[in-house]
Write an enzyme that holds these catalytic residues in place. Structure first.
Site, short mmCIF file in Angstrom:
data_model
loop_
_atom_site.label_atom_id
_atom_site.label_comp_id
_atom_site.label_asym_id
_atom_site.label_seq_id
_atom_site.Cartn_x
_atom_site.Cartn_y
_atom_site.Cartn_z
N SER A 94 -45.43 -104.52 58.56
CA SER A 94 -45.22 -104.78 57.40
C SER A 94 -46.28 -104.43 56.68
CB SER A 94 -45.10 -106.29 57.24
OG SER A 94 -46.37 -106.95 57.46
N HIS A 116 -45.04 -105.24 65.37
CA HIS A 116 -44.35 -105.62 63.89
C HIS A 116 -45.11 -104.74 62.88
CE1 HIS A 116 -43.99 -108.47 60.37
NE2 HIS A 116 -45.27 -108.17 60.35
#
Length: 294
Positions: A168, A166
């Site tokens: 971000s 992930h």
């Protein structure tokens, strides 16, 4: 806020130096893939030891040929009218660490790791912006890794694994950027060269904050590193299978200064040096110090 930023960077450098001292006792000798991932029995050191993962460095100056003057997203929903407030010169640093949480999975061969990488672009020379951070990218990972011994072209394929990734930037709309991937990794070793090939699959996202990101950043990454005495070189390249005109390349040179202190020069060209710049093509030059490498 400026005092908090200064305190944060001091803490980051202290942690990075601690990792480097713990995991890189001899800065001249490049770690083998087995040592990096504790593949062979002689290299196994158990679980829950915090060690460096990706390169840890601090670039006091990073210059860009094309700063992202107004971050935007072609979807329209996340568009922004931010004015040109950033400088071409800023500081950049990266910290990265991992720990093995389970050893001997799947017939006693595989290991489970968790890792975290954070990359920061800091407008430390920008007084008008109160020396704020322009972009922070957070990247937690769960890594399944398996040892291999496959002879190929005079070297060996040493490991195979897959990663739940992930990434971000932790921002709100309109400048929020994130994506999730399943990354496959094959590690190859030849003499003093280490090669890692990492193709990935981007997981679907209904609220796509960066549509077409794989067309710009790519669908796979190739990392090649080698050391020559006290000097180390590594290159990271990504490429898009859907278009031949996108992707990026990062060139790194790590050189001795004194004792365990090493200099770090970095050149980047292409798209996606950060998530906010995923669709911005630029060339950047950075110079600083290195605490730990692959």
């Amino acid at each position: 806020m400026p005092h908090f930023n200064k305190l944060l960077i001091v803490m980051m450098l202290f942690v990075s130096k601690t990792f480097a001292q713990q995991t890189f006792h001899n800065p001249i000798i490049k770690k083998t893939i087995s040592q990096q991932w504790e593949l062979d029995s002689i290299d196994r050191k158990g679980t829950f030891r915090l060690v460096s993962y990706r390169p840890i460095y601090f670039a006091a100056a990073r210059w860009s040929t094309k700063k992202n003057e107004a971050p935007f997203n072609e979807s329209g929903e996340f568009a922004t009218d931010d004015t040109n407030i950033f400088d071409n010169i800023e500081a950049k640093f990266q910290i990265s660490f991992k720990t093995k949480v389970v050893e001997g999975l799947f017939f006693g061969k595989g290991d489970l790791w968790v890792a975290y990488t954070q990359k920061a672009h800091w407008q430390v020379y920008n007084k008008k912006l109160s020396r704020a951070f322009r972009e922070l990218n957070y990247e937690p990972e769960i890594i399944f890794n398996f040892p291999m011994h496959v002879d190929l072209w005079g070297g060996k394929i040493r490991n195979f694994g897959f990663i739940l990734n992930h990434q971000s930037n932790g921002k709100d709309i309109p400048t929020s950027r994130s994506w999730n991937r399943i990354i496959f990794n094959i590690g190859y070793e030849y003499k003093n060269w280490n090669v890692n090939f990492r193709p990935w699959y981007r997981m679907p996202d209904e609220e796509d904050e960066n549509p077409g990101i794989t067309q710009f950043i790519g669908d796979a990454e190739l990392e090649v590193g080698a050391n020559f005495g006290k000097h180390e070189f590594y290159t990271i390249m990504s490429h898009s299978f859907s278009t031949l005109k996108k992707g990026n390349i990062q060139l790194n040179y790590v050189f001795p200064i004194r004792g365990h202190l090493r200099g770090h020069a970095q050149v980047f060209h292409g798209y996606g040096e950060t998530l906010i710049d995923y669709n911005v093509r630029q060339t950047t030059l950075g110079i600083g110090i290195s605490f730990a490498n692959w």
